[in-house]
Design a protein around this motif. Structure first.
Motif, short mmCIF file in Angstrom:
data_model
loop_
_atom_site.label_atom_id
_atom_site.label_comp_id
_atom_site.label_asym_id
_atom_site.label_seq_id
_atom_site.Cartn_x
_atom_site.Cartn_y
_atom_site.Cartn_z
N LYS A 17 68.80 11.48 -56.03
CA LYS A 17 69.28 11.79 -57.37
C LYS A 17 68.15 11.88 -58.40
N ASN A 18 66.94 11.53 -58.02
CA ASN A 18 65.83 11.47 -58.98
C ASN A 18 65.23 12.84 -59.24
N GLY A 19 65.09 13.19 -60.51
CA GLY A 19 64.32 14.35 -60.90
C GLY A 19 62.93 13.93 -61.33
N PRO A 20 62.04 14.87 -61.65
CA PRO A 20 60.68 14.53 -62.06
C PRO A 20 60.61 13.55 -63.23
N ARG A 21 61.44 13.76 -64.25
CA ARG A 21 61.42 12.86 -65.40
C ARG A 21 61.86 11.45 -65.02
N ASP A 22 62.85 11.37 -64.14
CA ASP A 22 63.30 10.05 -63.68
C ASP A 22 62.18 9.31 -62.98
N LEU A 23 61.45 10.04 -62.13
CA LEU A 23 60.35 9.41 -61.38
C LEU A 23 59.27 8.87 -62.31
N LEU A 24 58.87 9.68 -63.28
CA LEU A 24 57.84 9.24 -64.22
C LEU A 24 58.31 8.04 -65.04
N ARG A 25 59.55 8.10 -65.47
CA ARG A 25 60.11 6.99 -66.26
C ARG A 25 60.18 5.72 -65.44
N ASN A 26 60.63 5.83 -64.20
CA ASN A 26 60.75 4.65 -63.34
C ASN A 26 59.39 4.07 -63.00
N ALA A 27 58.41 4.94 -62.75
CA ALA A 27 57.06 4.45 -62.46
C ALA A 27 56.47 3.75 -63.67
N ASP A 28 56.77 4.27 -64.86
CA ASP A 28 56.28 3.64 -66.08
C ASP A 28 56.92 2.27 -66.29
N LEU A 29 58.21 2.15 -65.97
CA LEU A 29 58.88 0.85 -66.04
C LEU A 29 58.25 -0.14 -65.07
N ALA A 30 57.94 0.32 -63.87
CA ALA A 30 57.30 -0.54 -62.88
C ALA A 30 55.91 -0.95 -63.33
N LEU A 31 55.20 -0.03 -64.00
CA LEU A 31 53.87 -0.36 -64.53
C LEU A 31 53.97 -1.47 -65.57
N TYR A 32 54.97 -1.38 -66.42
CA TYR A 32 55.17 -2.43 -67.42
C TYR A 32 55.36 -3.79 -66.75
#
Length: 534
Positions: free
Chosen positions: A247-262
């Motif tokens: 279900k993940n699109g490109p924006r979802d992936l970037l957003r989720n990776a950024d959350l994990a970085l936090y």
């Protein structure tokens, strides 16, 4: 790398065209009148990670029309000659800027596109990252496999830039880029999207362990020592990872990776975290808490409580430690463990910390003259050049003599820009203020700091005091710290004493002071007079 040719009506000898275009450092693409890629030189293949077949102008430049329709659409352009049209900045999808050359204007041929990369590192820019990620996600839908996104943030890069200059900082970014390339595979996309922020698009991921292995490698490689123009530099990397789900699109992936970085940065430097569903809710909670924290700071909803510390030789209370408290009108009592890190992250700790300092100094003036007050100073506060002046102002306004103030710092204050922190500590000591190291023994280099700065006191962390009940390492560490303090002529405060047995052990180790629930819980300023007279 050979020229990738789909179909092209060459106006020059093909072998010469191949040689010329492949020699160019910039990526070059051409399109036919249907907007499909007809040619990509060697640099373009590297730039796009090899993902070329099937690309269209619309894929690379969403929202923009092919060259032969620009004049009709009225889009802004500037002609430098009859055969050379230049566009800067409109092609946001692949690069922050792109140059478009019309080689066949009389025949309304679609454009030849020359793409600009990050000049310093040669990596993709932010917009190029989005195009690369969209392509990688689309390819997995057709060919299987998965994509993982790694958001990388350099730890302590700003310190290098500020202390050694931007020239060394640029060299460091180039070296970091090289190390990231060496960790990745040929088909992976790599972008630099900010001063010290990088993103890797990892393709061909079979399972999450593949992504974790790359993240581990990135943290390890970037964290190795650098030698730059004679300077030895040490930085680290925090990495957030998101592995694509159906279900993940490109924006979802970037957003989720950024959350994990936090989450990785919250856990400490030199770590990676993989995105989990709960991180989204955690971020919303954090944002709500930040709003409440800002409101509490503006409305002065905080309070200061005071916990006594006792001299074990005289069995008398000789001072109190100031502890901030926050009673939220809806949340109730919010633990400092929850809001202090957020205050540090947002910078609010400087304002809050100054208020605590001023309040504590004013309150201490109501106590017997021999009593001191201890105030914790955050590592963030030490980054301000105004800390010494702030302390001086608090003493002057309250009338509290400098020798009655004790500043407590943790090892975290000394991890960054140690020279400046030590200079600040010496300036405070020269005023007559006492300096103590809090939570001693929990960091990896506490002993080295005792050599760099002569603390008045070290405080043994409560984990060793309470863990000593079971013997083993905690008891051995407790004995070692107490003996070290004794040999160096420093006062030793044992924190977290809650039982008669713990107090007896602390006495036997010849600690000088004790602090904990057994000898006195934190109390409001109004309760101190009654406590002292009991």
């Amino acid at each position: 790398m050979p020229l990738h040719r789909l179909s092209i009506r060459a106006r020059v000898e093909p072998s010469l065209a191949d040689a010329v275009l492949d020699a160019l450092a910039h990526p070059v693409l051409t399109f036919d009148d249907r907007g499909e890629v007809t040619l990509a030189n060697a640099s373009a293949q590297v730039y796009l990670g090899g993902w070329i077949v099937g690309l269209t102008f619309a894929d690379l430049f969403p929202g923009h029309e092919p060259f032969d329709r620009f004049a009709a659409s009225g889009k802004e352009m500037s002609l430098t000659s009859k055969t050379h049209a230049r566009f800067r900045g409109f092609m946001g999808a692949v690069g922050a800027g792109a140059r478009v050359l019309s080689l066949f204007p009389d025949e309304a041929e679609a454009p030849v596109v020359v793409l600009d990369e990050d000049e310093l590192t040669g990596l993709l820019k932010r917009n190029g990252l989005h195009s690369r990620l969209e392509g990688a996600v689309a390819a997995t839908v057709e060919g299987g496999g998965r994509v993982a996104v790694h958001c990388i943030d350099l730890d302590r890069f700003k310190l290098v830039n500020d202390t050694l200059g931007h020239g060394i900082g640029d060299l460091l970014l180039k070296k970091v880029s090289d190390r990231i390339r060496s960790a990745c595979r040929k088909g992976d996309g790599i972008a630099r999207i900010g001063g010290d922020e990088f993103v890797v698009v990892q393709t061909g991921v079979v399972d999450p362990q593949d992504a974790e292995r790359l993240a581990t490698r990135l943290v390890e490689l970037i964290g190795r020592t650098y030698v730059l123009s004679g300077h030895t530099v040490n930085i680290g990397a925090s990495v957030g990872v998101a592995v694509a789900e159906p279900k993940n699109g490109p924006r979802d992936l970037l957003r989720n990776a950024d959350l994990a970085l936090y989450e990785a940065k919250r856990a400490g430097r030199g770590r990676f975290r993989v995105f989990e569903t709960g991180m989204d809710a955690a971020l919303r909670d954090r944002r709500e808490l930040e709003i409440d924290l800002r409101r509490a700071s503006a409305l002065k909803q905080f309070d200061v409580h005071y916990q006594p510390f006792v001299d074990l030789y005289t069995n008398r209370v000789i001072g109190f430690e100031a502890l901030i408290r926050w009673d939220h009108p809806v949340r109730g009592r919010v633990s400092p463990v929850d809001f202090i890190p957020l205050a540090e992250e947002t910078g609010l700790i400087c304002k809050i910390g100054e208020w605590v300092l001023r309040t504590a100094c004013a309150t201490a003036m109501t106590w017997p003259e021999e009593m001191t007050v201890a105030v914790n100073i955050s590592p963030v506060q030490f980054r301000s050049d105004a800390l010494v002046q702030t302390v001086l102002s608090a003493l002057a306004h309250s009338g509290l003599p400098a020798h009655r103030l004790e500043i407590e710092i943790t090892e975290g204050a000394l991890l960054e820009n140690t020279a400046n922190v030590l200079a600040t500590l010496h300036a405070l000591r020269d005023l007559g203020i006492k300096i103590s190291m809090d939570d001693f023994g929990t960091g990896y280099s506490s002993l080295s700091y005792l050599q760099k700065f002569p603390f008045n006191k070290i405080k043994i962390d409560r984990s060793f005091v309470q863990g000593a009940d079971e013997g083993g390492d905690s008891e051995a560490i407790l004995k070692a710290i107490a003996g070290l303090g004794l040999s160096l002529g420093m006062a030793i405060t044992a924190e977290g004493v809650e039982t008669q047995e713990q107090l007896a052990r602390i006495r036997s180790e010849q600690c000088t002071h004790v602090q904990g629930y057994f000898t006195g819980r934190p109390m409001s300023a109004d309760s101190i007079s009654t406590f002292l007279s009991a």
